[in-house]
Scaffold this active site. Structure first.
Site, PDB file in Angstrom:
ATOM      1  N   GLY A 208      56.665  35.308  51.779  1.00 47.61           N
ATOM      2  CA  GLY A 208      56.847  35.397  53.233  1.00 47.61           C
ATOM      3  C   GLY A 208      58.295  35.178  53.614  1.00 47.61           C
ATOM      4  O   GLY A 208      59.178  35.230  52.766  1.00 47.61           O
ATOM      5  N   ASN A 209      58.555  34.957  54.874  1.00 42.17           N
ATOM      6  CA  ASN A 209      59.911  34.645  55.320  1.00 42.17           C
ATOM      7  C   ASN A 209      59.849  33.698  56.520  1.00 42.17           C
ATOM      8  O   ASN A 209      58.779  33.357  56.992  1.00 42.17           O
ATOM      9  CB  ASN A 209      60.693  35.927  55.642  1.00 42.17           C
ATOM     10  CG  ASN A 209      60.032  36.729  56.735  1.00 42.17           C
ATOM     11  OD1 ASN A 209      59.977  36.295  57.876  1.00 42.17           O
ATOM     12  ND2 ASN A 209      59.500  37.898  56.381  1.00 42.17           N
ATOM     13  N   TYR A 210      61.025  33.285  56.997  1.00 43.20           N
ATOM     14  CA  TYR A 210      61.092  32.222  58.015  1.00 43.20           C
ATOM     15  C   TYR A 210      60.908  32.712  59.454  1.00 43.20           C
ATOM     16  O   TYR A 210      61.093  31.953  60.386  1.00 43.20           O
ATOM     17  CB  TYR A 210      62.435  31.498  57.921  1.00 43.20           C
ATOM     18  CG  TYR A 210      62.594  30.661  56.676  1.00 43.20           C
ATOM     19  CD1 TYR A 210      61.714  29.618  56.415  1.00 43.20           C
ATOM     20  CD2 TYR A 210      63.623  30.905  55.781  1.00 43.20           C
ATOM     21  CE1 TYR A 210      61.857  28.850  55.281  1.00 43.20           C
ATOM     22  CE2 TYR A 210      63.773  30.134  54.640  1.00 43.20           C
ATOM     23  CZ  TYR A 210      62.891  29.106  54.396  1.00 43.20           C
ATOM     24  OH  TYR A 210      63.041  28.343  53.280  1.00 43.20           O
TER      25      TYR A 210
END
Ligand code: C5P
Length: 399
Positions: A208-210
Site C-alpha cells: 500500500g502507500n501513505y
C-alpha cells in the site's frame, strides 16, 4: 472562500464565549476581517482586550463609546458586513432577536443587518428544549436566519444533552460552504478517485502507500457543494462523506478501482483522478498466510496495474474533462507536463514532496496546476479544503 469577507461576530453571555477566541483566529487565518459586537453579559465571559487583540479592531459593546458625543452606528455595521455570526447565542438573545427587543448594541445591529445571519445557540439542555426557545428559533428561521444546531455532549452544568455551541472549525466549515459558488458545477456529473489502493500479498498482508484520501474527499465535498453529482471511488481510508450529493463506492485494489472507474466514466462530464494507485501488484496472491519459517529470503514478483488515468484519457470524448494529480520529488514541472500529455489529461495538479505541508497525510497542500494549453498557475500553501475549491474553479472554467 472567506478571503476578504467582512464578518460581524456577535458574542453573548455564555460560557461558550471562550470558544470565540478560536473561532476568530480561524476566521482571520482564512483572510476574513472580524468585527466583534458583544453584549454586556458577554464581557463577563471573555474580555474585550482578548477580542480586540485577536481581531486588531476595537470591540463594540455600547451605543456610545465615550462621553465625547461619538457613537457606534449599528446601521453602518449592517451595511459593512458580508455575514453576521452570533456565537454563542443565549436563550435571552435569541428571544430578543425573535421579538425585536433592541435594548443592546448586538440586537440593534442584528435588526439593521443587511447580510445573512448565522446563529449558534449555546445553553443548558432544558433551556434549549423549552418550547419558548424552540419557538423563537423557528421565528428566526422564518426570518431566513441560519441556525447552527448545537451539539450533544457535556454542558457547563455537567448535565449531558443538546446545547453545546458547535465547534469553531465546524462553524468555519459551514461559512465556507455558504460562500462557495454553489451553481458553479450545477447538474455536472463528476467522478473522483481517492485514497490509496491495497494490493494483497496473502490474506493478512498487502502492498500500500501513505495516501490518506483527504485531498480527494475534500474535492468530492467541494464539487458537491458547487452543485455537482459526485461519484467518489475510494480506496481503503478512514474518512467519511457528509454531503448528500456524493455517491461513494468503496474499493480495495487498483483492479477494482479501474473496473469501477471505467464503468461510470462514460456518463460523467468530468473526472478528477486523485487516488494514489499502486503501480504494481503481486503476480500471485497466496491463499494462506505465508509462513516466515518456510524461507530464508523472499522475493515477490510484481506485475503492473492498469493506469486508470491513461485508460480514461484514451476513451474520453471531447466534451469530457479529465484531470489528474502528480506527486513528484524531482524535476516536478517536467514530469507533470509529461504525464499530462501521456495520459491525455486536460489539466494536472502538481504537488511536490519538497514543499513543507504538502502531500500525504497533511491537512494542507501546495499545488501548481498545469494545463494542456501550456499554462501554469502556482498557488500558495492552503488547507486541502481551500485547494479543492481552487481545483473546482479550474474545472468549472473547462466545463
Ligand atoms: O503516473 P503517476 O502515478 O504519477 O500519475 C498520477 C496520476 O495518475 C494521478 O492522477 C493518479 O490518480 C493517476 N493514476 C491512475 N492509475 C494508475 C496510476 C496513476 O489513475 N494506475
Amino acid at each position: 472562500m472567506l478571503q476578504g469577507k467582512k464578518i460581524v461576530l456577535g458574542i453573548t453571555g455564555s460560557i461558550a464565549a471562550y470558544k470565540t477566541a478560536y473561532l476568530i483566529r480561524a476566521l482571520i487565518k482564512k483572510g476574513a476581517e472580524v468585527q466583534i459586537v458583544i453584549t454586556p453579559a458577554g464581557k463577563e465571559f471573555i474580555t474585550p482586550i482578548t477580542l480586540s487583540a485577536l481581531t486588531s479592531k476595537p470591540v463594540i459593546s455600547e451605543f456610545f463609546s465615550n462621553r465625547d458625543g461619538t457613537w457606534n452606528s449599528h446601521v453602518d455595521l449592517g451595511l459593512w458586513a458580508d455575514v453576521m455570526v452570533i456565537a454563542p447565542a443565549t436563550a435571552s438573545t435569541i428571544g430578543k432577536m425573535a421579538n425585536g427587543v433592541a435594548d443592546n448594541m448586538l440586537v440593534t445591529t442584528y435588526l439593521s443587518m443587511k447580510a445573512p445571519v448565522f446563529v449558534a445557540p449555546a445553553m443548558d439542555l432544558d433551556m434549549f428544549a423549552h418550547p419558548a426557545t424552540q419557538k423563537n428559533l423557528e421565528i428566526l428561521r422564518s426570518y431566513g436566519n441560519h441556525i447552527i444546531e448545537p451539539a450533544e455532549g457535556e454542558l457547563a452544568s455537567h448535565l449531558v444533552g443538546k446545547g453545546r455551541m458547535e465547534e469553531p472549525d465546524k462553524i468555519v466549515e459551514l461559512l465556507e460552504r455558504f460562500f462557495a459558488p454553489s451553481g458553479l458545477l450545477a447538474k455536472k456529473k463528476v467522478l473522483i478517485t481517492a485514497g490509496p489502493t491495497y494490493e494483497k500479498i496473502d490474506p493478512v498482508r498487502f502492498i500500500g502507500n501513505y495516501s490518506s484520501g483527504k485531498m480527494g474527499f475534500a474535492l468530492a465535498e467541494a464539487c458537491a457543494s458547487c452543485g455537482a453529482e459526485v461519484t467518489l471511488i475510494a480506496g481503503p481510508v478512514s474518512l467519511s462523506t457528509h454531503h448528500p450529493g456524493i455517491q461513494r463506492i468503496n474499493v480495495e485494489s487498483a483492479e477494482e478501482m479501474y473496473k469501477a472507474s471505467l464503468k461510470v466514466f462514460p456518463e460523467m462530464d468530468a473526472a478528477i483522478l486523485c487516488a494514489a494507485v499502486a503501480d504494481y501488484r503481486p503476480s500471485q496472491r497466496a491463499m494462506e498466510k505465508i509462513k516466515r519459517e518456510t524461507m530464508e529470503t523472499m522475493t515477490l514478483q510484481l506485475v503492473p496495474n492498469k493506469d486508470i488515468a491513461a485508460s480514461l484519457g484514451a476513451i474520453k470524448h471531447p466534451h469530457q474533462i479529465l484531470a489528474g494529480f502528480a506527486l513528484e520529488t524531482t524535476d516536478e514541472q517536467l514530469h507533470a507536463a509529461a504525464k499530462l500529455k501521456k495520459k491525455n489529461l486536460d489539466f494536472i495538479v502538481l504537488n511536490s514532496l519538497n514543499d513543507r505541508g504538502a502531500g500525504f497525510g497533511y491537512d494542507t497542500n501546495k499545488i501548481t496546476i498545469l494545463t494542456r494549453h501550456g499554462e501554469s498557475t502556482v498557488y500558495p500553501l492552503k488547507s486541502k479544503r481551500e485547494v479543492a475549491y481552487d481545483i473546482v474553479t479550474k474545472l468549472a472554467e473547462y466545463l
